[in-house]
Enzyme design. Sequence first.
Site, mmCIF file in Angstrom:
data_model
loop_
_atom_site.group_PDB
_atom_site.id
_atom_site.type_symbol
_atom_site.label_atom_id
_atom_site.label_comp_id
_atom_site.label_asym_id
_atom_site.label_seq_id
_atom_site.Cartn_x
_atom_site.Cartn_y
_atom_site.Cartn_z
ATOM 1 N N ASN A 102 0.796 -1.227 0.000
ATOM 2 C CA ASN A 102 0.000 0.000 0.000
ATOM 3 C C ASN A 102 0.833 1.285 0.000
ATOM 4 O O ASN A 102 0.861 2.041 -0.975
ATOM 5 C CB ASN A 102 -0.938 -0.077 1.214
ATOM 6 C CG ASN A 102 -1.942 1.034 1.277
ATOM 7 O OD1 ASN A 102 -1.668 2.139 0.860
ATOM 8 N ND2 ASN A 102 -3.117 0.757 1.808
ATOM 9 N N ASP B 43 4.008 1.667 -0.009
ATOM 10 C CA ASP B 43 5.099 1.603 -0.992
ATOM 11 C C ASP B 43 4.614 2.157 -2.325
ATOM 12 O O ASP B 43 5.273 2.991 -2.952
ATOM 13 C CB ASP B 43 5.551 0.149 -1.222
ATOM 14 C CG ASP B 43 6.195 -0.473 -0.003
ATOM 15 O OD1 ASP B 43 5.501 -0.621 1.022
ATOM 16 O OD2 ASP B 43 7.391 -0.812 -0.052
ATOM 17 N N GLY C 110 3.600 -0.019 9.316
ATOM 18 C CA GLY C 110 4.681 0.045 8.332
ATOM 19 C C GLY C 110 6.052 -0.047 8.981
ATOM 20 O O GLY C 110 7.048 -0.294 8.326
ATOM 21 N N ASP D 1 7.221 -2.279 11.311
ATOM 22 C CA ASP D 1 6.757 -3.522 11.923
ATOM 23 C C ASP D 1 7.362 -3.884 13.284
ATOM 24 O O ASP D 1 6.645 -4.256 14.200
ATOM 25 C CB ASP D 1 7.009 -4.688 10.969
ATOM 26 C CG ASP D 1 6.522 -4.399 9.555
ATOM 27 O OD1 ASP D 1 5.944 -3.322 9.316
ATOM 28 O OD2 ASP D 1 6.722 -5.245 8.689
ATOM 29 N N TRP E 6 13.443 -1.909 11.505
ATOM 30 C CA TRP E 6 12.939 -0.628 12.013
ATOM 31 C C TRP E 6 13.446 -0.322 13.417
ATOM 32 O O TRP E 6 12.860 0.479 14.137
ATOM 33 C CB TRP E 6 11.405 -0.612 11.975
ATOM 34 C CG TRP E 6 10.869 -0.553 10.576
ATOM 35 C CD1 TRP E 6 10.463 -1.600 9.807
ATOM 36 C CD2 TRP E 6 10.715 0.617 9.752
ATOM 37 N NE1 TRP E 6 10.063 -1.165 8.560
ATOM 38 C CE2 TRP E 6 10.201 0.194 8.502
ATOM 39 C CE3 TRP E 6 10.961 1.988 9.936
ATOM 40 C CZ2 TRP E 6 9.920 1.075 7.449
ATOM 41 C CZ3 TRP E 6 10.683 2.859 8.884
ATOM 42 C CH2 TRP E 6 10.179 2.403 7.672
ATOM 43 N N GLU F 10 16.944 -1.339 0.656
ATOM 44 C CA GLU F 10 15.781 -1.165 1.534
ATOM 45 C C GLU F 10 16.087 -0.162 2.654
ATOM 46 O O GLU F 10 15.292 0.711 2.954
ATOM 47 C CB GLU F 10 15.388 -2.522 2.119
ATOM 48 C CG GLU F 10 14.058 -2.524 2.843
ATOM 49 C CD GLU F 10 13.620 -3.921 3.271
ATOM 50 O OE1 GLU F 10 14.441 -4.865 3.164
ATOM 51 O OE2 GLU F 10 12.461 -4.065 3.717
#
Length: 475
Positions: free
Chosen positions: A83, A85, A211, A213, A400, A442
């Site tokens: 979504n 992204d 997002g 996580d 994250w 990433e």
Amino acid sequence: MAPVAMMSTVPATDASTRPGCGGALTPAVLVHTIKRTDAIDEQQTEAYKKLEVLLTYSRQILTENDLGGYTIPAKGLYPYQWNWDSALVAMGWATFDEARAWEEMTKLFSAQWDDGMVSHIVFHKPSTTYFPGPEIWGSVEKPRKSTGITQPPVAAITVHKLYEQAVNKELALTKVRELFPKLLAWHRWFKTARDPENTGLVATLHPWESGMDNSPAWDEPLRNVPVDDIPPYVRADLTHVNSSMRPSQAEYDRFLTLVYRFRAVDYDCKQLYYLSPFRVTDLCTNSVLYRANLSLRWLAEMLGELDVVPEIDEWLEGFRVAFSSLYDPAVKMFKSKDQLTGKLLNASTSAGFLPLFARIATPSQAQELAATLEQWLSCVKYGIPSNDPNSADFEPLRYWRGPIWAIVNWMITDGLLAYGYDALAQRVESDTYELLGSGICEYYDPTDGKPAGGGSFSWTAAMCLAWLGKCATSA
Ligand SMILES: O=C(O)[C@@H](CO)O[C@H]1O[C@H](CO)[C@@H](O)[C@H](O)[C@@H]1O
């Protein structure tokens, strides 16, 4: 198997053409020098050439990750349409193919649920490289073919930007007319499904919805999620990326427990808010939604849909009143909150700066946030780490919990500029340019700048095009 990051550096062999600023001119510095002088000197020409190589490579990544109207985040690791992204990636497409950018948004909303929700993943085509896929979510068949949870709602911000910057205004207007009711339905869903008690702020019911996580902010609330007797499973992410960079098994057990509990009630949004053992006020979702509501309001006025403006204004006012409860003056940071215990969560993460992106921080909060950010930056080589580098749970390479994400750098830089912190914004932008020069990955290690996680990563490429590239060429 080697971590993907090993294979993800920019495929240029000649060091002179390899993208990267090497301490020389960054887009921001280019802009500033060109504004001061009329002529472009040799050094600037060289810097432009390097930037052009990086932009070409970024376009190539989006093209290669295009599976037909939608862009996967990265081959193997993330083989479906995600979504937020996609909303960010559309900004990248728009720099070289406006029609394709609009298509990205249309494809995302093609999977919108009847209740208005837009899923966090859309399973357009089958894949065996990701877990949990559609069979676990119980959405193998149409009309669903998507997950029963959402993600930070960037889409309205994208549609606003795409329209404003469009060269083909006729196409843009057609697309905005088509997308506006869908965006409105999604934002209404947030209000009714995720703020049924009318607190002003919306709830996030799964770490995947945030997002971010495995953010340290979720450690406390996740501890209160019991692990059910779930079917045995094999994680696919660990075949793509080293386990030391990914969420832990304990986190995955809870992620899956939540999915099975939600699936048991067929993702009925009226029940989920009350039954989920994980319910937080996530700073990222709420900041993005506030900003997205500003965009939605702008779109409504542009289209002459004036009857919905008071409704959006009411949401905005609700946010403004409630947001101040998320500020922790003792540490000069915004904090997420556990709605089930009513407590602000301890962790200071990069999401704490996103109220700047939203424009919902007061000027004095913004000043304190800028001071906090400067302090963070003094502890690392590159910014912005996703977790406070002074904290005991800072892990520079674990997803994250420490690494730098280009999309978050863009959002925070956008906010810093809006509040007049230009020098700080320039530092983050320069860091980002240098990082991306070593590979479009990433995420990045803030201590040494090493690229990590998935390689040839779509939203990082999109940030290169829509942010760094534009910044240099708009001088
Ligand atoms: O790790 C995963 O399996 C997915 C689950 O949604 O999340 C990551 O990957 C997604 C795809 O890039 C992102 O949208 C998320 O923010 C997050 O970084």
